[in-house]
Design a protein around this motif. Structure first.
Motif, PDB file in Angstrom:
ATOM      1  N   GLY A  73      10.388  -8.797   0.554  1.00 41.06           N
ATOM      2  CA  GLY A  73       9.491  -9.650   0.219  1.00 41.06           C
ATOM      3  C   GLY A  73      10.336 -10.762  -0.632  1.00 41.06           C
ATOM      4  O   GLY A  73       9.845 -11.046  -1.172  1.00 41.06           O
ATOM      5  N   CYS A  74      11.507 -10.658  -0.794  1.00 38.66           N
ATOM      6  CA  CYS A  74      12.965 -11.776  -0.900  1.00 38.66           C
ATOM      7  C   CYS A  74      12.822 -12.532  -0.259  1.00 38.66           C
ATOM      8  O   CYS A  74      12.722 -12.116   0.734  1.00 38.66           O
ATOM      9  CB  CYS A  74      13.931 -10.896  -0.481  1.00 38.66           C
ATOM     10  N   ARG A  75      12.852 -13.655  -1.131  1.00 42.47           N
ATOM     11  CA  ARG A  75      12.979 -14.895  -0.268  1.00 42.47           C
ATOM     12  C   ARG A  75      14.384 -16.053  -0.504  1.00 42.47           C
ATOM     13  O   ARG A  75      14.938 -17.072   0.392  1.00 42.47           O
ATOM     14  CB  ARG A  75      11.582 -16.229  -0.758  1.00 42.47           C
ATOM     15  N   ALA A  76      15.390 -15.425  -1.032  1.00 44.90           N
ATOM     16  CA  ALA A  76      16.834 -15.890  -0.224  1.00 44.90           C
ATOM     17  C   ALA A  76      17.585 -14.504  -1.693  1.00 44.90           C
ATOM     18  O   ALA A  76      16.614 -13.938  -2.304  1.00 44.90           O
ATOM     19  CB  ALA A  76      16.833 -17.120  -2.147  1.00 44.90           C
ATOM     20  N   ILE A  77      18.895 -14.075  -0.924  1.00 44.83           N
ATOM     21  CA  ILE A  77      20.159 -13.804  -1.214  1.00 44.83           C
ATOM     22  C   ILE A  77      20.844 -13.790  -2.154  1.00 44.83           C
ATOM     23  O   ILE A  77      21.203 -15.376  -1.396  1.00 44.83           O
ATOM     24  CB  ILE A  77      20.475 -13.282  -0.158  1.00 44.83           C
ATOM     25  N   ALA A  78      21.387 -13.063  -3.512  1.00 42.17           N
ATOM     26  CA  ALA A  78      22.167 -13.294  -4.112  1.00 42.17           C
ATOM     27  C   ALA A  78      22.790 -12.335  -3.914  1.00 42.17           C
ATOM     28  O   ALA A  78      22.997 -10.839  -3.950  1.00 42.17           O
ATOM     29  CB  ALA A  78      22.268 -13.510  -5.689  1.00 42.17           C
ATOM     30  N   ILE A  79      24.966 -12.619  -3.840  1.00 44.01           N
ATOM     31  CA  ILE A  79      25.294 -11.510  -3.750  1.00 44.01           C
ATOM     32  C   ILE A  79      26.778 -11.129  -4.974  1.00 44.01           C
ATOM     33  O   ILE A  79      26.853 -12.050  -4.630  1.00 44.01           O
ATOM     34  CB  ILE A  79      26.278 -10.841  -1.862  1.00 44.01           C
ATOM     35  N   PRO A  80      26.331 -10.169  -5.598  1.00 48.77           N
ATOM     36  CA  PRO A  80      27.376 -10.542  -6.931  1.00 48.77           C
ATOM     37  C   PRO A  80      28.845  -9.789  -7.190  1.00 48.77           C
ATOM     38  O   PRO A  80      28.906  -8.432  -7.470  1.00 48.77           O
ATOM     39  CB  PRO A  80      26.790  -9.818  -8.137  1.00 48.77           C
ATOM     40  N   CYS A  81      28.758 -10.339  -5.334  1.00 49.86           N
ATOM     41  CA  CYS A  81      30.697  -9.311  -4.926  1.00 49.86           C
ATOM     42  C   CYS A  81      31.206 -10.882  -4.282  1.00 49.86           C
ATOM     43  O   CYS A  81      30.295 -11.195  -3.049  1.00 49.86           O
ATOM     44  CB  CYS A  81      30.213  -7.965  -3.898  1.00 49.86           C
ATOM     45  N   ASN A  82      32.255 -11.131  -5.121  1.00 48.88           N
ATOM     46  CA  ASN A  82      33.372 -12.247  -4.053  1.00 48.88           C
ATOM     47  C   ASN A  82      33.526 -11.612  -2.653  1.00 48.88           C
ATOM     48  O   ASN A  82      33.690 -12.181  -1.538  1.00 48.88           O
ATOM     49  CB  ASN A  82      34.320 -12.428  -4.869  1.00 48.88           C
ATOM     50  N   THR A  83      34.762 -10.244  -2.952  1.00 46.40           N
ATOM     51  CA  THR A  83      35.131  -9.902  -1.591  1.00 46.40           C
ATOM     52  C   THR A  83      34.007  -9.820  -0.546  1.00 46.40           C
ATOM     53  O   THR A  83      34.622  -9.991   1.034  1.00 46.40           O
ATOM     54  CB  THR A  83      36.058  -8.820  -1.771  1.00 46.40           C
ATOM     55  N   ALA A  84      32.797  -9.581  -0.061  1.00 45.26           N
ATOM     56  CA  ALA A  84      31.746  -8.811   0.308  1.00 45.26           C
ATOM     57  C   ALA A  84      31.364 -10.751   1.222  1.00 45.26           C
ATOM     58  O   ALA A  84      30.435 -10.708   2.219  1.00 45.26           O
ATOM     59  CB  ALA A  84      30.484  -8.795  -0.412  1.00 45.26           C
ATOM     60  N   HIS A  85      32.027 -11.731   0.187  1.00 44.25           N
ATOM     61  CA  HIS A  85      31.293 -12.671   1.429  1.00 44.25           C
ATOM     62  C   HIS A  85      32.591 -13.645   2.395  1.00 44.25           C
ATOM     63  O   HIS A  85      32.120 -14.291   3.033  1.00 44.25           O
ATOM     64  CB  HIS A  85      31.782 -14.077   0.322  1.00 44.25           C
TER      65      HIS A  85
END
Length: 239
Positions: A73-85
């Motif tokens: 049910g999330c409505r936005a995503i944060a990815i605390p990994c730079n390289t994954a970007h």
């Protein structure tokens, strides 16, 4: 609105992100905080190995995590990994949810510190720097970017990141702080800690005597703004 955190890369960085998200959220009670789901999957294949040495592609695992967060049910995503970007475009194409870009969050933190257009040093994994994740986006905003030299990466930055990943956080301070100081001596006005392990190592020792951007904090602040709140003005642990 529920925030999804695609973490585990590494697991300590994901846990620190959730901690800083909580501390930076203005709140008087539990109910004032941002609902969040942390998907911490340390089995995601190594992003640097994939980009630089033909290792296993992490994208299927990243997309699996996205689907799990969507289902929660999330409505936005944060990815605390730079390289994954480095896989940001493929991930964003696979979901209708907004993914908050960590490099854009870092740029906003430079503006918060009145460093618009400043020359900045960027520390990160070898893959993050090789992909130009910061150089491209920062250049478009008028920032000149200085990165560690090859020897500094081999002797200071990469070993420092590895120490944090192996839970030897206190030992990571000296090499990472030295790498940051060298960027300042080469003309940077501030240093972006562009791997989410780096702020953890920097926080283990004395405060650095120059401005830094902690990308864990920067992404947490962006997540709080997404929720409609204004982040609290607390010091970064990397400062």
């Amino acid at each position: 609105m529920m925030l999804g955190i695609l973490g585990g890369m590494g697991p300590l960085a994901g846990a620190q992100f959730l901690l800083r998200l909580t501390l930076l959220t203005p709140a008087e009670r539990d109910q004032d905080h941002i609902p969040a789901v942390l998907w911490s999957d340390p089995t995601v294949p190594d992003r640097t190995e994939a980009r630089l040495r033909g290792g296993e592609d992490p994208l299927p695992a990243l997309l699996h995590g996205l689907r799990g967060l969507e289902a929660a049910g999330c409505r936005a995503i944060a990815i605390p990994c730079n390289t994954a970007h480095g896989w940001f475009d493929q991930m964003q194409a696979a979901t209708s949810l907004p993914i908050l870009h960590i490099v854009d969050s870092a740029a906003e933190d430079l503006r918060r510190q009145s460093l618009e257009g400043a020359t900045v040093g960027v520390m990160g994994t070898a893959a993050t720097l090789a992909m130009g994740l910061y150089q491209e986006r920062f250049g478009a905003l008028g920032h000149a970017v200085i990165t560690p030299e090859a020897g500094e990466m081999a002797e200071l930055v990469t070993p420092g990141i590895a120490l944090v990943k192996s839970n030897r956080v206190a030992e990571a301070y000296a090499p990472l702080a030295e790498a940051a100081a060298r960027l300042i001596r080469r003309g940077a006005a501030a240093v972006v800690l562009g791997c989410t392990e780096i702020p953890l190592g920097i926080a283990a020792g004395p405060t650095l005597p120059f401005p830094v951007v902690d990308t864990i904090d920067a992404l947490a602040r962006a997540s709080i703004r997404w929720s409609g709140r204004s982040p609290a003005e607390l010091s970064s642990p990397a400062r």
